[in-house]
Motif scaffolding. Structure first.
Motif, PDB file in Angstrom:
ATOM      1  N   VAL A 316      47.736  51.316  36.036  1.00 31.71           N
ATOM      2  CA  VAL A 316      46.963  50.927  37.220  1.00 31.71           C
ATOM      3  C   VAL A 316      45.460  51.099  36.992  1.00 31.71           C
ATOM      4  O   VAL A 316      44.659  50.188  37.251  1.00 31.71           O
ATOM      5  N   LEU A 317      45.071  52.271  36.478  1.00 31.59           N
ATOM      6  CA  LEU A 317      43.633  52.532  36.343  1.00 31.59           C
ATOM      7  C   LEU A 317      42.979  51.641  35.290  1.00 31.59           C
ATOM      8  O   LEU A 317      41.825  51.243  35.445  1.00 31.59           O
ATOM      9  N   ALA A 318      43.695  51.347  34.207  1.00 32.71           N
ATOM     10  CA  ALA A 318      43.113  50.491  33.165  1.00 32.71           C
ATOM     11  C   ALA A 318      42.776  49.111  33.709  1.00 32.71           C
ATOM     12  O   ALA A 318      41.864  48.444  33.194  1.00 32.71           O
ATOM     13  N   CYS A 319      43.491  48.666  34.746  1.00 34.18           N
ATOM     14  CA  CYS A 319      43.223  47.341  35.316  1.00 34.18           C
ATOM     15  C   CYS A 319      42.319  47.414  36.547  1.00 34.18           C
ATOM     16  O   CYS A 319      41.694  46.412  36.899  1.00 34.18           O
ATOM     17  N   ILE A 320      42.258  48.569  37.197  1.00 36.90           N
ATOM     18  CA  ILE A 320      41.416  48.689  38.393  1.00 36.90           C
ATOM     19  C   ILE A 320      39.978  49.063  38.030  1.00 36.90           C
ATOM     20  O   ILE A 320      39.022  48.607  38.684  1.00 36.90           O
ATOM     21  N   ILE A 321      39.791  49.881  36.996  1.00 39.08           N
ATOM     22  CA  ILE A 321      38.433  50.331  36.643  1.00 39.08           C
ATOM     23  C   ILE A 321      37.486  49.166  36.367  1.00 39.08           C
ATOM     24  O   ILE A 321      36.338  49.173  36.832  1.00 39.08           O
ATOM     25  N   PRO A 322      37.906  48.111  35.622  1.00 37.85           N
ATOM     26  CA  PRO A 322      36.978  46.984  35.428  1.00 37.85           C
ATOM     27  C   PRO A 322      36.541  46.324  36.733  1.00 37.85           C
ATOM     28  O   PRO A 322      35.455  45.733  36.800  1.00 37.85           O
ATOM     29  N   SER A 323      37.394  46.426  37.785  1.00 36.20           N
ATOM     30  CA  SER A 323      37.008  45.818  39.063  1.00 36.20           C
ATOM     31  C   SER A 323      35.838  46.543  39.717  1.00 36.20           C
ATOM     32  O   SER A 323      35.177  45.990  40.603  1.00 36.20           O
ATOM     33  N   LEU A 324      35.552  47.795  39.280  1.00 40.52           N
ATOM     34  CA  LEU A 324      34.398  48.517  39.820  1.00 40.52           C
ATOM     35  C   LEU A 324      33.089  47.841  39.447  1.00 40.52           C
ATOM     36  O   LEU A 324      32.076  48.007  40.139  1.00 40.52           O
ATOM     37  N   PHE A 333      47.538  42.173  36.021  1.00 37.55           N
ATOM     38  CA  PHE A 333      48.333  42.647  34.884  1.00 37.55           C
ATOM     39  C   PHE A 333      48.647  44.143  34.951  1.00 37.55           C
ATOM     40  O   PHE A 333      49.168  44.705  34.000  1.00 37.55           O
ATOM     41  N   ALA A 334      48.317  44.812  36.055  1.00 39.45           N
ATOM     42  CA  ALA A 334      48.585  46.252  36.172  1.00 39.45           C
ATOM     43  C   ALA A 334      50.093  46.536  36.117  1.00 39.45           C
ATOM     44  O   ALA A 334      50.545  47.464  35.446  1.00 39.45           O
ATOM     45  N   GLY A 335      50.893  45.731  36.847  1.00 37.79           N
ATOM     46  CA  GLY A 335      52.334  45.929  36.842  1.00 37.79           C
ATOM     47  C   GLY A 335      52.935  45.699  35.467  1.00 37.79           C
ATOM     48  O   GLY A 335      53.848  46.418  35.046  1.00 37.79           O
ATOM     49  N   LEU A 393      48.662  43.386  43.617  1.00 41.17           N
ATOM     50  CA  LEU A 393      47.353  43.330  42.950  1.00 41.17           C
ATOM     51  C   LEU A 393      46.974  41.895  42.576  1.00 41.17           C
ATOM     52  O   LEU A 393      45.789  41.551  42.558  1.00 41.17           O
ATOM     53  N   THR A 394      47.961  41.060  42.302  1.00 39.57           N
ATOM     54  CA  THR A 394      47.631  39.646  42.041  1.00 39.57           C
ATOM     55  C   THR A 394      47.112  38.981  43.317  1.00 39.57           C
ATOM     56  O   THR A 394      46.143  38.197  43.276  1.00 39.57           O
ATOM     57  N   ALA A 395      47.753  39.292  44.446  1.00 40.86           N
ATOM     58  CA  ALA A 395      47.279  38.721  45.721  1.00 40.86           C
ATOM     59  C   ALA A 395      45.874  39.242  46.056  1.00 40.86           C
ATOM     60  O   ALA A 395      45.017  38.478  46.519  1.00 40.86           O
ATOM     61  N   ILE A 396      45.616  40.526  45.816  1.00 41.29           N
ATOM     62  CA  ILE A 396      44.289  41.097  46.116  1.00 41.29           C
ATOM     63  C   ILE A 396      43.216  40.496  45.216  1.00 41.29           C
ATOM     64  O   ILE A 396      42.084  40.255  45.649  1.00 41.29           O
ATOM     65  N   SER A 397      43.569  40.247  43.959  1.00 42.91           N
ATOM     66  CA  SER A 397      42.558  39.766  42.998  1.00 42.91           C
ATOM     67  C   SER A 397      42.084  38.357  43.319  1.00 42.91           C
ATOM     68  O   SER A 397      40.965  37.983  42.958  1.00 42.91           O
ATOM     69  N   GLY A 398      42.942  37.544  43.957  1.00 45.45           N
ATOM     70  CA  GLY A 398      42.561  36.152  44.222  1.00 45.45           C
ATOM     71  C   GLY A 398      42.626  35.274  42.990  1.00 45.45           C
ATOM     72  O   GLY A 398      42.121  34.139  43.005  1.00 45.45           O
ATOM     73  N   GLN A 399      43.260  35.763  41.924  1.00 48.85           N
ATOM     74  CA  GLN A 399      43.384  34.976  40.686  1.00 48.85           C
ATOM     75  C   GLN A 399      44.651  34.128  40.784  1.00 48.85           C
ATOM     76  O   GLN A 399      45.714  34.471  40.252  1.00 48.85           O
TER      77      GLN A 399
END
Length: 519
Positions: A316-324, A333-335, A393-399
């Motif tokens: 989770v953190l490896a994919c969320i940290i770049p969003s900062l 891709f967190a899941g 997380l895919t829905a939140i990302s809007g990708q």
């Protein structure tokens, strides 16, 4: 008495640094030295923004003090002078507390902390001799604070460190440390940029308000000749050290009189009444029994809990940290990352169970139920979490472009992973050590599977997804979804069957690999 305790501590530390532990100790010393020198070098840097150096040093001091306070949790109490040694000795608690506090200053970690905190002296020297002198005082006070706070932490957390709850908390802390180290390359630049550029005043104020930042605040104020602001944080450090030193003797007395579980007998007795049998959820068959046993192991085994926690935090953190920093491209891709790590970590199921494999081998015709039950249990633990992370997380990302990619990959990884991890578990087995720790060979196996497992599970769907992206065909990309589900189901059934056959035909040879703990 202080001299006796110091002799005991040095003798135990000298003994532990010998033999096979010498190489591990040397590696740890090199890593900590690297961190200490890096922290010192931060004090030599000239920052463009005034006060940025104090923010950076306050943050680094927070990390070092956090290590001192949480160290007892990681080590499971004071690893040298355990308080249980002194429970039956006729020594007054206050006298013992003062002696143990004095002996605590004989600690090799102080050398590394001295190097790290010396960055305050270097930072003060940039503003003049007076600020450097304030830096010397701040370094000494922070060293004393580290030792006293660590000793008090043992008294506060001691009753629970040895309990199940304490071990779980320690496991969570270990997972956080491993996760932090694995993500440091991505997290440190973001934090450093926010501190040095002044983009996050909240973060700067927070690290300065904490006691770990008071030394940096004093040195920074000395550079501006603001002597009132110099005295305030340094005085605060003195008062905090004094308060902790006063709290320590009562804590030690409480620790010496408490039971290991920290409960009175009457309180414990209230929880020992007969329990009403509940209606079973799982079927009363060999398969249901294995699934139930495995699900209980995932919640009760410290190793399995730790692995699941590391997989979740890293994924989770490896994919969320770049969003900062504003980029959400990694969120879908967190899941997938969580599922891959969780599958790789459990590719040594039979090796981790050790000699209990014998119970399976001597029970007639139970191999199929054992393999399939382990597959179902892993699927029930990992599958829903991975799918939920992927969808949310895919829905939140809007990708929107990522939907066919993640919906094709996640089922293939979950279903295919259940077959791959069982097959690898019976192809190679590495027993744990006598204290339940994984061996280096087991870790190498996990690292190899981190690469091989997604390659094998995603091969057909990845070919369709890449072809569809190159050709610009949405139909081809969405075709990868049923193909990924079908390929994952095939791997689950087929590889599980191969694992069952190997267990039936090579059981005694496999048991010989795990009948004794690793040395």
């Amino acid at each position: 008495m202080v001299g006796v305790l110091i002799e005991m501590r040095t003798a135990i530390m000298r003994k532990r640094a010998q033999g096979k532990r010498a190489w591990g100790t040397l590696a740890l010393v090199l890593v900590v030295t690297l961190f200490a020198v890096s922290s010192f070098a931060s004090g030599l840097v000239h920052y463009a923004r005034p006060g940025a150096g104090a923010d950076v040093l306050a943050t680094l001091s927070f990390g070092w003090l956090l290590g001192w306070v949480t160290g007892p949790v990681l080590a499971g109490d004071d690893s040298t002078l355990r308080l249980d040694y002194f429970k039956l000795l006729p020594i007054p608690a206050r006298k013992l507390a003062n002696a143990m506090l004095g002996a605590a200053f004989v600690n090799v970690s102080l050398v590394f902390s001295l190097v790290a905190f010396a960055g305050l002296i270097a930072y003060g020297a940039q503003s003049g001799a007076a600020a450097a002198a304030v830096g010397v005082v701040a370094v000494l006070l922070q060293l004393v604070l580290a030792v006293v706070a660590s000793t008090v932490a043992i008294g506060v957390m001691g009753p629970t460190i040895s309990s199940r709850r304490g071990r779980d908390f320690g496991s969570m802390l270990v997972a956080l440390v491993i996760t932090g180290l694995s993500l440091a390359s991505a997290l440190v630049p973001i934090v450093a940029k926010k501190l040095t550029s002044g983009q996050s005043p909240v973060l700067s104020h927070t690290v300065r308000l904490l006691p770990s930042g008071w030394g940096a605040v004093a040195v920074d104020a000395a550079g501006r000749s603001d002597w009132g602001m110099v005295a305030l944080p340094l005085g605060g450090l003195v008062l905090l050290i004094g308060a902790l030193a006063l709290v320590w003797p009562p804590l030690l007395e409480r620790r010496l009189t408490l039971s290991v579980k920290g409960k009175s007998g009457a309180k414990a007795a209230r929880h020992t009444g007969p329990r009403k049998p509940s209606k079973p959820i799982l079927p009363s068959t060999p398969l249901g029994a294995v699934i139930g046993k495995e699900l209980r192991l995932y919640s009760r085994s410290m190793l399995r809990s730790l692995q699941l926690m590391i997989a979740f935090l890293v994924g989770v953190l490896a994919c969320i940290i770049p969003s900062l920093s504003g980029s959400t491209i990694m969120l879908p891709f967190a899941g997938l990352l969580f599922t891959v790590i969780a599958a790789a970590c459990f590719t040594n199921l039979y090796g981790d169970d050790g000699s209990s494999l014998w119970l399976t081998l001597v029970t007639p015709q139970v191999e199929r139920a054992d393999v399939r039950g382990r597959q179902w249990a892993w699927f029930l633990v990992v599958g829903p979490v991975g799918l939920l992370l992927t969808v949310v997380l895919t829905a939140i990302s809007g990708q929107d472009w990522a939907w066919p990619w993640v919906l094709a990959a996640e089922p293939a990884l979950v279903a295919g992973g259940t077959g791959l991890l069982l097959l690898v578990s019976v192809l190679t087995m590495f027993p744990l050590t006598a204290d339940g720790s994984p061996t280096p060979q087991r870790q190498v196996k996990v690292n190899i599977m981190l690469i091989l497992l997604p390659v094998l599970a995603l091969l057909p769907s990845a070919a369709l997804l890449i072809s569809g992206a190159v050709a610009g065909s949405n139909l081809l990309e969405w075709t990868a979804v049923p193909v990924g589900i079908g390929w994952g189901a095939l791997l689950c059934w087929w590889l599980g069957r191969v694992a069952q056959q190997r267990l039936e035909t090579r059981g005694p040879e496999l048991f010989s690999m795990v009948r004794k703990p690793a040395t």
